[in-house]
Structure formats: C-alpha cells, structure tokens
Design an enzyme around this catalytic site. Structure first.
Site, mmCIF file in Angstrom:
data_model
loop_
_atom_site.group_PDB
_atom_site.id
_atom_site.type_symbol
_atom_site.label_atom_id
_atom_site.label_comp_id
_atom_site.label_asym_id
_atom_site.label_seq_id
_atom_site.Cartn_x
_atom_site.Cartn_y
_atom_site.Cartn_z
ATOM 1 N N TYR A 140 14.554 31.782 3.711
ATOM 2 C CA TYR A 140 13.383 32.505 4.231
ATOM 3 C C TYR A 140 13.524 32.793 5.721
ATOM 4 C CZ TYR A 140 10.751 31.402 -0.048
ATOM 5 O OH TYR A 140 10.317 31.331 -1.340
ATOM 6 N N LYS B 290 0.843 -1.205 0.000
ATOM 7 C CA LYS B 290 0.000 0.000 0.000
ATOM 8 C C LYS B 290 0.872 1.245 0.000
ATOM 9 C CE LYS B 290 -0.761 -0.635 4.956
ATOM 10 N NZ LYS B 290 -1.567 -0.004 5.983
ATOM 11 N N ARG C 30 1.176 -10.875 7.095
ATOM 12 C CA ARG C 30 1.152 -9.664 6.247
ATOM 13 C C ARG C 30 2.343 -8.801 6.633
ATOM 14 N NH1 ARG C 30 -3.662 -9.765 8.893
ATOM 15 N NH2 ARG C 30 -3.073 -7.823 9.923
ATOM 16 N N ARG D 13 -10.010 -0.233 14.957
ATOM 17 C CA ARG D 13 -10.056 0.474 13.670
ATOM 18 C C ARG D 13 -11.181 -0.089 12.811
ATOM 19 N NH1 ARG D 13 -4.388 1.041 10.431
ATOM 20 N NH2 ARG D 13 -4.683 -1.197 10.153
ATOM 21 N N CYS E 186 13.035 25.174 1.797
ATOM 22 C CA CYS E 186 12.043 25.786 0.905
ATOM 23 C C CYS E 186 11.219 24.673 0.250
ATOM 24 C CB CYS E 186 12.729 26.617 -0.168
ATOM 25 S SG CYS E 186 13.991 27.730 0.466
ATOM 26 N N MET E 187 10.312 25.060 -0.624
ATOM 27 C CA MET E 187 9.444 24.072 -1.276
ATOM 28 C C MET E 187 10.248 23.075 -2.130
ATOM 29 S SD MET E 187 6.175 24.741 -3.756
ATOM 30 C CE MET E 187 5.364 25.869 -2.646
ATOM 31 N N ASP E 188 11.257 23.588 -2.822
ATOM 32 C CA ASP E 188 11.969 22.747 -3.798
ATOM 33 C C ASP E 188 13.482 22.678 -3.570
ATOM 34 O OD1 ASP E 188 9.436 23.087 -5.387
ATOM 35 O OD2 ASP E 188 10.250 25.122 -5.492
ATOM 36 N N HIS F 158 -5.716 -7.608 13.226
ATOM 37 C CA HIS F 158 -4.484 -6.808 13.135
ATOM 38 C C HIS F 158 -4.019 -6.424 14.535
ATOM 39 C CE1 HIS F 158 -1.502 -4.343 11.246
ATOM 40 N NE2 HIS F 158 -1.991 -3.205 11.676
HETATM 41 N N1 PMH Z 1 -1.825 -5.470 7.893
HETATM 42 C C1 PMH Z 1 -2.535 -4.353 8.082
HETATM 43 C C2 PMH Z 1 -4.007 -4.443 8.253
HETATM 44 C C3 PMH Z 1 -1.871 -3.119 8.136
HETATM 45 O O1 PMH Z 1 -2.593 -2.003 8.339
HETATM 46 C C4 PMH Z 1 -0.461 -3.090 7.991
HETATM 47 C C5 PMH Z 1 0.325 -1.813 8.080
HETATM 48 C C6 PMH Z 1 0.233 -4.275 7.777
HETATM 49 C C7 PMH Z 1 -0.488 -5.464 7.740
HETATM 50 C C8 PMH Z 1 1.736 -4.341 7.628
HETATM 51 O O2 PMH Z 1 2.333 -3.926 8.807
HETATM 52 P P1 PMH Z 1 3.915 -3.724 8.926
HETATM 53 O O3 PMH Z 1 4.290 -2.703 7.927
HETATM 54 O O4 PMH Z 1 4.124 -3.266 10.316
HETATM 55 O O5 PMH Z 1 4.507 -5.043 8.617
HETATM 56 N N2 PMH Z 1 -0.409 -0.675 8.342
HETATM 57 C C9 PMH Z 1 0.076 0.459 8.867
HETATM 58 C C10 PMH Z 1 -0.737 1.543 9.154
HETATM 59 O O6 PMH Z 1 -2.025 1.551 8.934
HETATM 60 N N3 PMH Z 1 -0.050 2.498 9.716
HETATM 61 O O7 PMH Z 1 1.220 2.100 9.788
HETATM 62 C C11 PMH Z 1 1.316 0.827 9.278
#
Ligand code: PMH
Length: 381
Positions: free
Chosen positions: A263, A39, A217, A134, A309-311, A164
């Site tokens: 700045y 992600k 995961r 969550r 700065c921005m860039d 999770h």
């Molecule tokens: N599974 C779920 C549902 C997650 O949200 C995340 C990471 C992972 C697995 C992977 O976790 P890891 O990177 O610690 O291995 N999610 C997030 C989050 O929402 N904010 O920081 C990490």
C-alpha cells in the site's frame, strides 16, 4: 488440541515459564508466597496454560485484572486462590463469592452495596494507594474506615492488604522507598493481620528484600522478560523468555528494479530483488510501525519492506527461498536472535505491550522441550 490452518503461530515454551517461576520461588524467603499475574491472557501467553505450569512450579495464587478472567480460570478447573486486581462492580460480589474469587476493595460505598447482595463469604483484599495514583485508599483514616466496614459484615473475609509500586523498575529507588514507607505507615493501624500483606511486582521482588512481606505478585518475570532495561544488570537470576513468533513464506518472486511494494508504494526495489510474502499483519498485533524491522530466515536478518497490511507483509530476501520456509519474527534462528525488547524499542514502547497485543488470531503452540503438549486456537472457541 485445537487445529489451525494458517502459517503463523506463537510458540510458548512451558519449561521457560516453569524455570522462571522456580527461580523466583527460590529467590524468595521461605515465608513469602508467590502470586503469578495471568491477566490479559497471561500477558499473551495463555492464562490457563501459564497458570497451570506456574502452580506446578511453586506459585500459590494467581492474579487477574477482571472478574471475567478469573471466572474463566475457575471454569477451566483451577482451584488455587485468584485475586482480581481491578474494579469489579459491587453488584457482582456474589458472583465472585460463588466462584471463591477474591476481590480488591478500596471504597466504603462499594462495601455498602456489596453487603446488600452477599449471601456467602467473599474473600477481599484492601488496596492502599501509596503513590501509584490508580486504585486504593490514600489515607490511614480511609483504611481504618474500610477495615471497620469490612469487619462489620460476616460475609466479608479479609484475606489481604496490598499496594502497588509505580517505579520499582527504575534505577533510582527513592520513589519505591517512599511508597514502601507509606505502606508501612498504613500497616501500623492493622490490628488483625490478614493472611497476605503484599506489595511487590516483578521488579521489586527481584531487587528489594524489604518489600516482600507475605506474598509477591509477579507478572513479566514469569514470562522471562525484564521489567525494564534499566535493571538488567541487577537481575538475581537469568530470565528465560517463553514466547517466540513464527511464520512461513507464502509467496516468493523476483521483482524488477523500480517495482513498488505494498500500500502506498512506500518501498521501491533498488535493483532486481527477491521479495517474500509472510501471512502476518497488524490484525495479528504486528503493527504498521514495524515496517523496516528485521525478521529471521535461514538464520539471517532480512527487513520487512513496504507497509504492513492487515494480514500480510513483505520481506526482502537475499536469494530465492522456497514457499514454506520458516520465518521467525521473535525468537532464535541459528546464532541470530530477535528479542521482545528489540520489537518494543522499534515500536517506542515496553516489552509488556508487545506481548499483550499479539492477537487472539494467532494460534498458541505449547511446548515442553521439543514436544508439543497443547495447541490453542481461540478462533475455534
Ligand atoms: N500487581 C498489579 C496490581 C499489577 O497491576 C501488575 C502489572 C502486577 C502486579 C505485575 O507486575 P509485573 O508484570 O511488573 O511483575 N500491571 C501492569 C499494568 O497495569 N501495566 O503494566 C503492568
């Protein structure tokens, strides 16, 4: 390969990702599969490139936060299972089904609406909230209800049940254990086990054998970063950071004692000083709070002076260096090293955030060993 014409870029070492994935794969029992979280553009590393090397190196499945991220991967030709971890509005259920993308479900109302739009099979994973607070069903009764409504419709294919962990990266494992026990109590009522029961993120996968189930995961460890500083001494294998960040001097000048820089004139030269300009700024994710942070040039640490700065921003040089000299903001030069964790500490945040905020304006250069294998410039897409 894309082209780019700026003097700042991210380098991603695909060998490092491959080694992290292989090490995790070897660390897991034979019957536990590995899902890699890609992600947020693969935690800033590039979702497609990370997914490809991870799947080559032992991963079986991928996770995204958004349906859009999952569709992007399908459009790039990725055929492995992809689970969307976040909420997808139920009226998009058929779109997910069309792409064979698995969705996370945790509301009976969602199932009722999705049913009305589905015309083909949709793989789903039921999410249990065991203490993260969550997403997910919070009681065994809710889980039972959801299992029944999923079962009642021919178009839902129950592929997984998961939870999770909120604190698997803390030294004290009592909250982890509490969540694990709750998840186990949820699982007791599951009569037809789906393909994948899963719970562990990187921290839990690296530390605890009892929460591995059928699949883990893993996100942050894939990229070679530790889930938290607290557990560094417990890591079962060395993590290899994949990302480094580089730029080049675009301007070099000697300023007189008393000259102000950037700045607000927050920096004043204490003597006649060499000042270099580098073309990276807060719009690239190099935030203003990084004023004072070291960068590397010629294998030594030099500070960012004045406001970012921005860039662009300025650095104080010990001597004159030519325009074009390599400056490393994250990574190695000679014996010196600036880690993502160092930047996170300076920003008062975690390594996850540092890599996710490096913006799309930074081209990504992918390497295997010393060889450049791909260049991606999102601005040209
Ligand atoms: N599974 C779920 C549902 C997650 O949200 C995340 C990471 C992972 C697995 C992977 O976790 P890891 O990177 O610690 O291995 N999610 C997030 C989050 O929402 N904010 O920081 C990490």
């Amino acid at each position: 390969m894309d082209e780019f014409y700026r003097e700042t870029w991210i380098e991603v070492q695909l060998d490092a990702i491959s080694s992290n994935v292989k090490n995790m794969y070897n660390h897991l029992p034979n019957d536990t599969d590995l899902m890699v979280a890609v992600k947020a553009n693969g935690y800033g590393h590039g979702a497609y490139e990370t997914a490809t090397i991870a799947l080559e190196s032992g991963a079986t499945a991928l996770a995204t936060a958004l349906l859009d991220e999952a569709i992007y991967l399908r459009k790039q030709g990725i055929t492995a299972p992809i689970l969307v971890l976040g909420y997808v509005p139920p009226n998009y259920a058929q779109i997910a089904a069309d792409y064979n993308i698995s969705l996370t479900v945790f509301q009976k109302e969602w199932v009722d609406t999705a049913k009305t739009v589905l015309t083909s099979s949709l793989p789903v994973h039921i999410k249990c909230d065991t203490g993260m607070g969550r997403l997910g069903v919070r009681t065994v009764r809710e889980l039972e209800e959801l299992l029944n409504s999923v079962k009642r419709n021919e178009f839902f294919h129950l592929e997984g049940i998961f939870t999770h962990f909120a604190a698997a990266d803390e030294q004290n494992s009592s909250y982890y254990l509490q969540q694990l026990r709750k998840f186990q109590s949820f699982l007791e009522i599951v009569k037809e086990k789906p393909r994948w029961i899963h719970a562990s993120n990187s921290a839990a996968s690296l530390r605890f054998a009892d929460g591995l189930f059928d699949l883990v995961r893993s996100g942050i460890s894939t990229y070679g970063l530790t889930p938290s500083i607290d557990i560094v001494s417990e890591l079962p294998f060395p993590l290899q950071p994949a990302l480094s960040l580089h730029t080049r001097l675009t301007h070099v000048k000697k300023v007189a004692k008393g000259a102000k820089i950037s700045y607000g004139g927050t920096y004043t030269a204490k003597e006649d000083e060499w000042i270099g300009t580098i073309p990276i700024g807060y719009a690239d994710g190099w935030l203003r709070l990084l004023q004072g942070q070291s960068v590397l040039i010629d294998g030594i640490r030099v500070p960012i002076v004045g406001r970012i700065c921005m860039d662009q921003c300025m650095i104080k040089l010990p001597q004159k260096y030519p325009v074009g000299s390599l400056v490393t903001l994250i990574g190695n030069q000679g014996e010196e090293h600036i880690t993502v964790n160092e930047i996170a500490e300076k920003l008062g945040t975690i390594n996850y955030e540092v890599i996710c905020i490096l913006s799309h304006r930074l081209p990504r250069v992918y390497k295997k060993g010393k060889k450049i294998v791909q260049i991606k410039n999102e601005l040209f897409r």
